[in-house]
Design a protein around this motif. Structure first.
Motif, short mmCIF file in Angstrom:
data_model
loop_
_atom_site.label_atom_id
_atom_site.label_comp_id
_atom_site.label_asym_id
_atom_site.label_seq_id
_atom_site.Cartn_x
_atom_site.Cartn_y
_atom_site.Cartn_z
N PRO A 152 0.83 -1.21 0.00
CA PRO A 152 0.00 0.00 0.00
C PRO A 152 0.86 1.26 0.00
N CYS A 153 0.35 2.28 -0.66
CA CYS A 153 1.07 3.55 -0.78
C CYS A 153 0.05 4.68 -0.72
N GLU A 154 0.32 5.69 0.10
CA GLU A 154 -0.61 6.81 0.24
C GLU A 154 -0.28 7.99 -0.66
N SER A 155 0.87 7.97 -1.33
CA SER A 155 1.29 9.14 -2.12
C SER A 155 0.89 8.98 -3.59
N TRP A 156 0.88 10.11 -4.27
CA TRP A 156 0.72 10.11 -5.72
C TRP A 156 1.77 11.02 -6.32
N PRO A 157 2.52 10.55 -7.28
CA PRO A 157 2.46 9.20 -7.84
C PRO A 157 2.92 8.18 -6.80
N PRO A 158 2.50 6.92 -6.99
CA PRO A 158 2.86 5.89 -6.01
C PRO A 158 4.37 5.66 -6.00
N VAL A 164 9.19 5.94 -8.32
CA VAL A 164 7.81 5.91 -8.80
C VAL A 164 7.50 4.50 -9.26
N ASP A 165 6.39 3.96 -8.78
CA ASP A 165 5.94 2.63 -9.17
C ASP A 165 5.20 2.79 -10.50
N THR A 166 5.93 2.67 -11.60
CA THR A 166 5.36 2.96 -12.92
C THR A 166 4.30 1.94 -13.32
N TRP A 171 -1.45 1.31 -14.60
CA TRP A 171 -2.76 0.67 -14.49
C TRP A 171 -3.83 1.61 -13.94
N LEU A 172 -3.46 2.46 -13.01
CA LEU A 172 -4.44 3.34 -12.38
C LEU A 172 -4.81 4.55 -13.23
N THR A 173 -4.06 4.81 -14.31
CA THR A 173 -4.34 6.01 -15.10
C THR A 173 -4.69 5.74 -16.56
N ASP A 174 -4.63 4.51 -17.02
CA ASP A 174 -4.91 4.22 -18.42
C ASP A 174 -6.41 4.37 -18.70
N ASP A 175 -6.75 5.18 -19.69
CA ASP A 175 -8.16 5.47 -19.99
C ASP A 175 -8.94 4.28 -20.53
N ARG A 176 -8.27 3.22 -20.91
CA ARG A 176 -8.96 2.04 -21.43
C ARG A 176 -9.48 1.14 -20.32
N PHE A 177 -9.14 1.48 -19.08
CA PHE A 177 -9.57 0.72 -17.91
C PHE A 177 -10.13 1.66 -16.86
N THR A 178 -11.05 1.16 -16.08
CA THR A 178 -11.45 1.81 -14.84
C THR A 178 -10.79 0.99 -13.75
N ALA A 179 -9.94 1.62 -12.94
CA ALA A 179 -9.11 0.86 -12.01
C ALA A 179 -9.11 1.48 -10.62
N VAL A 180 -8.84 0.62 -9.64
CA VAL A 180 -8.74 1.04 -8.26
C VAL A 180 -7.72 0.15 -7.56
N GLU A 181 -7.02 0.74 -6.61
CA GLU A 181 -6.15 -0.04 -5.74
C GLU A 181 -6.92 -0.34 -4.47
N VAL A 182 -6.91 -1.59 -4.04
CA VAL A 182 -7.67 -2.02 -2.88
C VAL A 182 -6.71 -2.65 -1.87
N MET A 183 -6.74 -2.16 -0.64
CA MET A 183 -5.94 -2.81 0.39
C MET A 183 -6.64 -4.11 0.79
N VAL A 184 -5.88 -5.19 0.78
CA VAL A 184 -6.44 -6.48 1.21
C VAL A 184 -5.95 -6.83 2.61
N ALA A 185 -4.91 -6.16 3.07
CA ALA A 185 -4.37 -6.31 4.43
C ALA A 185 -3.55 -5.05 4.71
N ALA A 186 -3.10 -4.91 5.94
CA ALA A 186 -2.34 -3.72 6.31
C ALA A 186 -1.08 -3.56 5.47
N ASP A 187 -0.54 -4.67 4.99
CA ASP A 187 0.72 -4.62 4.25
C ASP A 187 0.59 -5.10 2.80
#
Length: 196
Positions: A152-158, A164-166, A171-187
């Motif tokens: 998990p990362c709270e900054s932008w860009p990640p 920078v995690d390119t 994935w989070l900015t490509d217009d061909r997708f609707t994307a989200v980062e989801v925390m599945v655990a604290a780490d």
């Protein structure tokens, strides 16, 4: 009480039988690099929304595949590829009598001719291997891509390890997708992207 995300998340302690079998195979093989239960429950939930064919790249001993299988509905199937023949063989034993799952001992590129897929599960890696351009043609319109193994990362860009995690940014900015980062655990987090 420790106030971490892991203590705030709820999940039943029991595992689906197919997932327990996969963990048993991992233990016997001495394999420890497998899908976390938190990510697995997410995969099962997403698989339950899909028809057609789903795919996984990098089967390992089959834990991620087992989680997908635990959520699969009638009429859907799973293809999974593992480069290491011994791991692929171990995973294939879990699904010997299961017509919904096919385990291939091969590089994931063999699946290119078998798509597009309704759901694609893969580990995060280098942008040249699992970036949007490498994967987009493997996912049908409305199909979902799940990439796991992010911190998990709270900054932008990640930022990861001071850079920078390119891959995540892509994935989070490509217009061909609707994307989200989801925390599945604290780490741990996953990126979920739906092709438009």
């Amino acid at each position: 009480m420790d106030d971490t995300l892991g203590d705030l998340m709820s999940a039943p302690p029991e595992l689906p039988d197919v997932v327990q079998r996969a963990f048993d195979v991992c233990r016997q093989a001495g394999y420890v690099a497998f899908c976390r239960n938190e990510t697995g429950r997410l995969l099962a939930t997403l698989a339950a929304t899909r028809g057609g064919t789903m795919a996984e790249f990098g089967t390992g001993c089959g834990v991620g595949t087992a989680w997908l299988r635990s959520g699969v509905r009638n009429g859907a199937r799973i293809l999974t590829a593992e480069l290491d023949e011994s791991l692929a063989g171990a995973a294939a034993k879990i699904f010997d009598d299961d017509a919904k799952v096919e385990v291939l001992a091969a590089d994931w590129n063999v699946l290119r001719d078998r798509g597009p897929f309704s759901l694609l599960f893969l580990d995060s890696g280098s942008p040249s291997e699992v970036g949007v351009e490498s994967v987009i043609d493997l996912v049908e319109p409305g199909g979902i891509v799940v990439l796991d193994d992010f911190a998990p990362c709270e900054s932008w860009p990640p930022i990861t390890y001071g850079r920078v995690d390119t891959l995540r940014e892509q994935w989070l900015t490509d217009d061909r997708f609707t994307a989200v980062e989801v925390m599945v655990a604290a780490d741990a987090s996953a990126v979920i992207a739906t092709r438009r």
